[in-house]
Enzyme design. Structure first.
Site, PDB file in Angstrom:
ATOM      1  N   THR A   1      -6.219 -40.012   6.220  1.00  0.00           N
ATOM      2  CA  THR A   1      -4.999 -39.235   6.084  1.00  0.00           C
ATOM      3  C   THR A   1      -4.613 -38.468   7.371  1.00  0.00           C
ATOM      4  OG1 THR A   1      -5.487 -38.896   3.764  1.00  0.00           O
ATOM      5  CG2 THR A   1      -3.924 -37.410   4.623  1.00  0.00           C
TER       6      THR A   1
ATOM      7  N   ARG B   1      -2.130 -45.650  -8.310  1.00  0.00           N
ATOM      8  CA  ARG B   1      -3.113 -44.413  -8.116  1.00  0.00           C
ATOM      9  C   ARG B   1      -2.208 -43.546  -7.039  1.00  0.00           C
ATOM     10  NH1 ARG B   1      -5.222 -42.037  -3.079  1.00  0.00           N
ATOM     11  NH2 ARG B   1      -7.324 -41.210  -3.738  1.00  0.00           N
ATOM     12  N   VAL B   2      -2.325 -42.463  -7.224  1.00  0.00           N
ATOM     13  CA  VAL B   2      -1.616 -41.115  -6.261  1.00  0.00           C
ATOM     14  C   VAL B   2      -2.854 -40.446  -5.957  1.00  0.00           C
ATOM     15  CG1 VAL B   2      -0.374 -39.255  -6.220  1.00  0.00           C
ATOM     16  CG2 VAL B   2       0.544 -41.538  -7.126  1.00  0.00           C
ATOM     17  N   GLY B   3      -3.026 -40.042  -4.602  1.00  0.00           N
ATOM     18  CA  GLY B   3      -4.051 -39.109  -4.219  1.00  0.00           C
ATOM     19  C   GLY B   3      -4.007 -37.702  -4.204  1.00  0.00           C
ATOM     20  N   ASP B   4      -4.667 -37.180  -3.387  1.00  0.00           N
ATOM     21  CA  ASP B   4      -4.344 -35.569  -3.190  1.00  0.00           C
ATOM     22  C   ASP B   4      -3.114 -35.218  -2.137  1.00  0.00           C
ATOM     23  OD1 ASP B   4      -6.030 -36.780  -1.055  1.00  0.00           O
ATOM     24  OD2 ASP B   4      -6.238 -34.704  -0.079  1.00  0.00           O
TER      25      ASP B   4
ATOM     26  N   THR C   1      -8.745 -34.551   4.070  1.00  0.00           N
ATOM     27  CA  THR C   1      -8.787 -36.002   4.146  1.00  0.00           C
ATOM     28  C   THR C   1      -9.989 -36.310   3.555  1.00  0.00           C
ATOM     29  OG1 THR C   1      -8.875 -37.688   5.789  1.00  0.00           O
ATOM     30  CG2 THR C   1     -10.111 -35.583   6.454  1.00  0.00           C
ATOM     31  N   GLY C   2     -10.118 -37.577   3.023  1.00  0.00           N
ATOM     32  CA  GLY C   2     -11.110 -38.155   2.331  1.00  0.00           C
ATOM     33  C   GLY C   2     -10.706 -38.613   0.794  1.00  0.00           C
TER      34      GLY C   2
ATOM     35  N   GLY D   1      -9.400 -38.514  -2.271  1.00  0.00           N
ATOM     36  CA  GLY D   1      -8.315 -37.366  -2.908  1.00  0.00           C
ATOM     37  C   GLY D   1      -8.736 -37.213  -4.057  1.00  0.00           C
TER      38      GLY D   1
END
Ligand code: GLY
Length: 327
Positions: free
Chosen positions: A185, A213-216, A236-237, A239
């Site tokens: 990210t 899927r939705v991340g952070d 980053t990473g 989420g």
């Protein structure tokens, strides 16, 4: 295993005391010798060119919010950056789905999630912030809004990303949805000449993630947080781990208690590692910038770097990491 646990607990206890954190802050401030004035920091090597675009705004006394939007549009439009917008890795069904958010010095924020075929999701997030009463739009609603705002739809799945995805489908890797290298990210934080902070975060998310899927990255507090009194943080990473700990809000709150940016990032990583038996299998990185222009980062694995741009020029720095400190 008990040694690892003891190490983590000791580190967390040390950092949880306000007095200890104040002490750490004063050491860090002396060591960093930050120049005053505008500064921009970004995750990963692609942050260098992003910072340059942001610096174009900051060096002309522009607003931090304009700088971060302009800055992260660079990797969004670069097909060589495989984890952000154009050319980003698709989900497991071959769709490139985008998450982004932006936040200014007045706690205004905007966010989009599961947006498709729009090259600059950060600018859609900015429109959500500026032109709607809402913070977050997702999926079809976000798509409709973007089109109404004049954003043009285009196919973001490049031939290279399509070929990699097809190879992934047929190579027997299809069960391995998460690894430590596929979440790069771009998160960007800036302090402008007026002393105001803003941040932006944008990604195509985890490679070959489950559809939907939705991340952070679009979640205010998880992938990005800005408090203009204190500082800002981005992540980053993997989420899911930032979402479970509301990691960037945590970093800002630790800075409020007196932690330096790097110590706050370290404590947020430890919060995750203390609760996860197999934390060594994941990468999580936090990057923070405080109101004084001091910055710092911390992550689990080696390999996370971040870009810094100020009046002294540009730098690419390796983040300190937990597995190194553990040795
Ligand atoms: N940190 C980006 C993601 O997990 O989607």
């Amino acid at each position: 295993m008990s040694n690892r646990r003891d190490f983590l607990k000791l580190s967390a206890i040390g950092g949880s005391l306000g007095l200890a954190l104040s002490h750490i802050k004063s050491i860090s401030a002396i060591e960093q010798k930050q120049p005053t004035g505008p500064i921009v920091v970004s995750t990963w090597e692609h942050g260098l060119s992003a910072n340059e675009a942001a610096w174009d705004v900051l060096s002309k006394k522009g607003r931090a919010i304009d700088a971060v939007e302009k800055g992260v549009r660079i990797p969004e439009g670069d097909p060589k950056v495989r984890t952000v917008s154009l050319g980003g890795y698709p989900d497991s069904s071959g769709k490139v789905t985008l998450d982004a958010c932006i936040m200014d010095e007045n706690m205004n924020c905007g966010s989009v999630a599961y947006l498709q075929n729009i090259k600059h999701p950060i600018s859609v997030a900015r429109k959500v912030m500026d032109d709607t009463p809402h913070v977050m739009l997702v999926g079809e609603g976000a798509q409709q809004f973007a089109k109404e705002q004049g954003f043009v739809e285009e196919d973001l799945l490049t031939a290279e990303s399509k070929a990699d995805w097809q190879n992934w489908l047929t190579s027997g890797q299809a069960k391995k949805l998460i690894n430590i290298e596929n979440h790069d990210t771009i998160g960007m934080l800036a302090l402008d000449a007026e002393g105001n902070l803003s941040g932006a975060c944008t990604t195509s998310g985890a490679a070959y993630k489950m559809p939907g899927r939705v991340g952070d990255s679009p979640i205010i507090g998880a992938g990005l947080y800005v408090d203009n009194e204190i500082g800002a943080a981005t992540a980053t990473g993997m989420g899911e781990l930032m979402m479970k700990t509301v990691g960037c809000h945590l970093v800002v709150e630790l800075m409020r208690q007196g932690a330096s940016p790097q110590e706050a990032c370290k404590q947020a990583v430890l919060r995750i590692a203390n609760k996860l038996e197999n934390f060594e299998q994941f990468q999580v990185g936090f990057l923070a910038l405080n109101k004084q222009g001091e910055y710092g980062a911390y992550c689990i694995q080696t390999g996370f770097n971040y870009a810094v741009r100020n009046v002294n020029g540009e730098q690419l720095l390796d983040a300190k990491y937990l597995l190194e400190d553990k040795i």
